[in-house]
Design an enzyme around this catalytic site. Structure first.
Site, PDB file in Angstrom:
ATOM      1  N   CYS A  92      -1.016  -7.662  -1.086  1.00  0.00           N
ATOM      2  CA  CYS A  92      -0.653  -6.612  -0.109  1.00  0.00           C
ATOM      3  C   CYS A  92       0.681  -6.861   0.557  1.00  0.00           C
ATOM      4  CB  CYS A  92      -1.661  -6.524   1.031  1.00  0.00           C
ATOM      5  SG  CYS A  92      -3.292  -7.011   0.642  1.00  0.00           S
ATOM      6  N   ASP A 151       0.799  -1.228   0.000  1.00  0.00           N
ATOM      7  CA  ASP A 151       0.000   0.000   0.000  1.00  0.00           C
ATOM      8  C   ASP A 151       0.833   1.280   0.000  1.00  0.00           C
ATOM      9  OD1 ASP A 151      -2.499  -1.233  -0.097  1.00  0.00           O
ATOM     10  OD2 ASP A 151      -2.365  -1.733   2.025  1.00  0.00           O
ATOM     11  N   ARG A 168     -10.020   4.471   0.178  1.00  0.00           N
ATOM     12  CA  ARG A 168      -8.659   4.870   0.550  1.00  0.00           C
ATOM     13  C   ARG A 168      -8.013   5.813  -0.473  1.00  0.00           C
ATOM     14  NH1 ARG A 168      -6.465   1.076   4.314  1.00  0.00           N
ATOM     15  NH2 ARG A 168      -8.226   0.513   5.632  1.00  0.00           N
ATOM     16  N   HIS A 181      -9.894  -2.436  -1.530  1.00  0.00           N
ATOM     17  CA  HIS A 181      -9.042  -1.868  -2.567  1.00  0.00           C
ATOM     18  C   HIS A 181      -9.434  -2.446  -3.928  1.00  0.00           C
ATOM     19  CE1 HIS A 181      -5.874  -1.339   0.764  1.00  0.00           C
ATOM     20  NE2 HIS A 181      -6.083  -0.129   0.290  1.00  0.00           N
TER      21      HIS A 181
HETATM   22  C1  CIR Z   1      -5.764  -1.945   6.101  1.00  0.00           C
HETATM   23  O1  CIR Z   1      -6.957  -1.873   6.436  1.00  0.00           O
HETATM   24  O2  CIR Z   1      -5.168  -1.013   5.584  1.00  0.00           O
HETATM   25  C2  CIR Z   1      -5.035  -3.248   6.359  1.00  0.00           C
HETATM   26  N1  CIR Z   1      -5.544  -3.862   7.535  1.00  0.00           N
HETATM   27  C3  CIR Z   1      -5.191  -4.171   5.175  1.00  0.00           C
HETATM   28  C4  CIR Z   1      -4.533  -3.649   3.940  1.00  0.00           C
HETATM   29  C5  CIR Z   1      -4.630  -4.579   2.800  1.00  0.00           C
HETATM   30  N2  CIR Z   1      -3.874  -4.120   1.698  1.00  0.00           N
HETATM   31  C6  CIR Z   1      -4.163  -4.347   0.429  1.00  0.00           C
HETATM   32  O3  CIR Z   1      -5.213  -4.892   0.120  1.00  0.00           O
HETATM   33  N3  CIR Z   1      -3.307  -3.898  -0.490  1.00  0.00           N
END
Ligand code: CIR
Length: 259
Positions: A254, A73, A137, A167
């Site tokens: 991720c 991310d 986001r 996402h």
């Molecule tokens: C979040 O809510 O940001 C983290 N717990 C999970 C992020 C997952 N990332 C992704 O799908 N690229």
């Protein structure tokens, strides 16, 4: 992406989950993750990236950021430039700064600036373009900043609204050779008209988050209908248990930045 550029990765950056991993953000309702099991799943994930031929740079946990294991991310890395994201959730703001220091070893960096927000999980790259999700986001401003940076470096990008997943890549992933694995919400999107689309069944929605890494496809364990469809593609599959990352709304993509 430039048509001539073959989509092969040499490197990956990953970050080990920290002891406070279970304090991260989640909406999954699947209970607290087991940190020991998460570590084993993370190690298996790293080994599979190495099996795909990547050099894997393994970062130590960032203890002030329980979600930092979801390193994807924080940055988007292309053949010639890295874009440092600006996390859309304030609890993750700052993770991008610690990743920037590492990325600078590999690429020149540019940053998404205020008021733009952007999470790397909203960016999907195919052989000839980028798709940028507008989600809870990533805002329109962040998406437009990224599109403009990419265009400056010769890459095309399309914006896609994301309504039913965290996402874009929670429900939209490149399989290579003009094929996408998608959640149904994206099926009629004109931006992906030319692609062959494989839809994940609703009850296996999580399985849409697969990762094509060079000659292999990383696939989450436990989704038999999706697996049966993917087996027909003639791509060697690496099936990985990511149960403890799913509990924190994360998936296979991720867990690394690939470039
Ligand atoms: C979040 O809510 O940001 C983290 N717990 C999970 C992020 C997952 N990332 C992704 O799908 N690229």
């Amino acid at each position: 992406m430039k048509k001539s550029e073959h989509m092969r990765f040499l490197n990956a950056i990953v970050r080990k989950p920290g002891i406070n991993y279970s304090e991260g953000i989640t909406t999954a309702g699947l209970g607290k993750p087991d940190i020991k099991l998460a570590l084993r799943q993370y190690e298996a994930y790293c080994r599979s990236l190495e099996k795909c031929g990547l050099f894997v740079e393994k970062l130590e946990p960032a203890h002030s950021f329980p979600d930092a294991v979801f390193v994807e991310d924080t940055a988007i890395v292309t053949g010639n430039i890295a874009v440092i994201a600006r996390p859309g959730d304030l609890r993750r703001r700052g993770e991008e700064n610690i990743v920037e220091k590492v990325i600078k070893k590999y690429r020149t960096v540019v940053r998404i600036e205020e008021p733009g927000t952007l999470d790397g999980g909203d960016i999907c790259q195919t052989e000839d373009r980028f798709f940028i999700g507008i989600s809870g986001r990533t805002n329109h401003e962040g998406a437009m900043q990224l599109k403009s940076i990419l265009s400056h470096y010769g890459y095309s990008a399309s914006l896609i609204e994301v309504h039913h997943t965290l996402h874009l890549k929670s429900g939209f992933n490149n399989l290579g050779n003009n094929r996408l694995l998608i959640h149904e919400q994206f099926y009629d999107n004109p931006a992906i008209k030319k692609y062959e689309k494989i839809i994940v069944p609703e009850k296996e929605a999580y399985a849409a988050n697969v990762v094509r890494v060079n000659d292999h496809l990383l696939v989450p364990e436990g989704f038999p209908e999706t697996l049966a469809k993917l087996k027909q593609l003639n791509i060697p599959l690496i099936i990985l248990d990511v149960s403890e990352f799913r509990k924190m709304d994360g998936g296979l993509s991720c867990l690394s930045i690939r470039f």
